[in-house]
Design a protein around this motif. Structure first.
Motif, PDB file in Angstrom:
ATOM      1  N   SER A  82       0.833  -1.211   0.000  1.00 19.52           N
ATOM      2  CA  SER A  82       0.000   0.000   0.000  1.00 19.52           C
ATOM      3  C   SER A  82       0.862   1.253   0.000  1.00 19.52           C
ATOM      4  O   SER A  82       0.538   2.247  -0.659  1.00 19.52           O
ATOM      5  N   LEU A  83       1.960   1.193   0.740  1.00 21.16           N
ATOM      6  CA  LEU A  83       2.866   2.341   0.763  1.00 21.16           C
ATOM      7  C   LEU A  83       3.500   2.561  -0.608  1.00 21.16           C
ATOM      8  O   LEU A  83       3.681   3.702  -1.035  1.00 21.16           O
ATOM      9  N   GLU A  87       3.197   5.873  -2.857  1.00 24.13           N
ATOM     10  CA  GLU A  87       4.422   6.555  -3.308  1.00 24.13           C
ATOM     11  C   GLU A  87       4.421   6.736  -4.823  1.00 24.13           C
ATOM     12  O   GLU A  87       4.767   7.799  -5.335  1.00 24.13           O
ATOM     13  N   ILE A  88       3.995   5.689  -5.550  1.00 21.65           N
ATOM     14  CA  ILE A  88       3.952   5.786  -7.007  1.00 21.65           C
ATOM     15  C   ILE A  88       2.954   6.849  -7.433  1.00 21.65           C
ATOM     16  O   ILE A  88       3.233   7.678  -8.299  1.00 21.65           O
ATOM     17  N   ARG A  89       1.780   6.848  -6.822  1.00 24.17           N
ATOM     18  CA  ARG A  89       0.763   7.850  -7.191  1.00 24.17           C
ATOM     19  C   ARG A  89       1.229   9.261  -6.867  1.00 24.17           C
ATOM     20  O   ARG A  89       1.000  10.194  -7.648  1.00 24.17           O
ATOM     21  N   ALA A 111      11.762  -1.823  -0.081  1.00 25.17           N
ATOM     22  CA  ALA A 111      13.118  -1.858   0.455  1.00 25.17           C
ATOM     23  C   ALA A 111      13.238  -3.074   1.387  1.00 25.17           C
ATOM     24  O   ALA A 111      12.257  -3.780   1.640  1.00 25.17           O
ATOM     25  N   ASP A 112      14.417  -3.305   1.909  1.00 27.83           N
ATOM     26  CA  ASP A 112      14.635  -4.453   2.790  1.00 27.83           C
ATOM     27  C   ASP A 112      13.832  -4.363   4.081  1.00 27.83           C
ATOM     28  O   ASP A 112      13.470  -5.382   4.657  1.00 27.83           O
ATOM     29  N   ASP A 113      13.547  -3.142   4.530  1.00 31.16           N
ATOM     30  CA  ASP A 113      12.810  -2.979   5.780  1.00 31.16           C
ATOM     31  C   ASP A 113      11.300  -3.010   5.596  1.00 31.16           C
ATOM     32  O   ASP A 113      10.555  -2.818   6.547  1.00 31.16           O
ATOM     33  N   GLY A 114      10.816  -3.257   4.379  1.00 28.73           N
ATOM     34  CA  GLY A 114       9.376  -3.353   4.137  1.00 28.73           C
ATOM     35  C   GLY A 114       8.734  -2.036   3.754  1.00 28.73           C
ATOM     36  O   GLY A 114       7.541  -1.978   3.500  1.00 28.73           O
ATOM     37  N   GLN A 115       9.500  -0.979   3.704  1.00 29.63           N
ATOM     38  CA  GLN A 115       8.988   0.335   3.332  1.00 29.63           C
ATOM     39  C   GLN A 115       9.134   0.524   1.822  1.00 29.63           C
ATOM     40  O   GLN A 115       9.845  -0.220   1.156  1.00 29.63           O
ATOM     41  N   ALA A 116       8.462   1.536   1.302  1.00 27.21           N
ATOM     42  CA  ALA A 116       8.576   1.855  -0.121  1.00 27.21           C
ATOM     43  C   ALA A 116       9.951   2.467  -0.389  1.00 27.21           C
ATOM     44  O   ALA A 116      10.401   3.334   0.348  1.00 27.21           O
ATOM     45  N   ALA A 118      11.833   4.900  -2.275  1.00 23.33           N
ATOM     46  CA  ALA A 118      11.517   6.094  -3.063  1.00 23.33           C
ATOM     47  C   ALA A 118      12.429   6.230  -4.281  1.00 23.33           C
ATOM     48  O   ALA A 118      11.997   6.727  -5.324  1.00 23.33           O
ATOM     49  N   GLU A 119      13.665   5.770  -4.173  1.00 23.94           N
ATOM     50  CA  GLU A 119      14.592   5.889  -5.301  1.00 23.94           C
ATOM     51  C   GLU A 119      14.176   4.972  -6.453  1.00 23.94           C
ATOM     52  O   GLU A 119      14.249   5.355  -7.617  1.00 23.94           O
ATOM     53  N   LYS A 120      13.741   3.748  -6.146  1.00 25.36           N
ATOM     54  CA  LYS A 120      13.288   2.834  -7.193  1.00 25.36           C
ATOM     55  C   LYS A 120      12.027   3.382  -7.858  1.00 25.36           C
ATOM     56  O   LYS A 120      11.875   3.314  -9.077  1.00 25.36           O
ATOM     57  N   VAL A 121      11.114   3.935  -7.047  1.00 28.55           N
ATOM     58  CA  VAL A 121       9.883   4.508  -7.594  1.00 28.55           C
ATOM     59  C   VAL A 121      10.219   5.696  -8.487  1.00 28.55           C
ATOM     60  O   VAL A 121       9.674   5.842  -9.575  1.00 28.55           O
TER      61      VAL A 121
END
Length: 171
Positions: A82-83, A87-89, A111-116, A118-121
């Protein structure tokens, strides 16, 4: 009678000498360096404490800790999707791009910690084609609201329309 002479001499308050800006910058850098050292020491001490706690755990406690970590990771990955969508939107709206997330593998943006991540997005959003500001088709006469260029009709008054039809100019 005693005379008191009150001579008022202007007194200047004693203020501490102000430090020049160069000394303030040096002082600030010194305290920043000390703060970084203390933070590093705290991280090292915390890591050592965690290692000691892990070494003194029984097998049951280790299994419980592993289960907790796995459950936390699973929950974060579910919420992370969901995050990632949010982030994409958000980044797409900022870039002026419309993105559908229906067919995307959103797990690739975690990311490894389960968060979005932002750099990949951001990399994905930057790779999308930008919408052009020019219309793709020319405006067509009759598509939408356009005033006629002639014809003599100035109003929809029934008597004026009847006169126009009777005069033969309308048909």
């Amino acid at each position: 009678m005693t005379e008191t002479s009150s001579t008022s001499e202007p007194t200047t308050p004693t203020t501490p000498p102000e430090t020049p800006p160069a000394d303030q910058a040096v002082e600030a850098e010194k305290w920043k360096a000390l703060s970084r050292q203390n933070e590093q020491r705290w991280k090292t001490a915390s890591k050592e404490l965690e290692d000691l706690k892990a070494a003194n755990m029984t097998d049951q406690e280790k299994a419980l800790a592993d289960a907790r970590a796995e459950g936390r990771q699973s929950a974060l990955s579910e919420v992370g999707i969901s995050l990632v969508q949010a982030e994409i939107r958000a980044q797409a709206a900022t870039a002026g791009v419309i993105v559908s997330t229906d067919y995307l593998d959103l797990g690739r943006f975690l990311a490894d910690d389960g968060q979005a991540d932002a750099e990949k997005v951001k990399g994905y959003i930057d790779s999308l084609p930008k919408p052009s500001t020019e219309p793709t088709f020319p405006e067509l006469q009759g598509a939408g609201y356009h005033r006629g260029t002639g014809g003599g009709i100035t109003s929809m008054d029934p008597s004026e329309l009847a006169d126009l039809i009777a005069g033969g100019r309308f048909l």
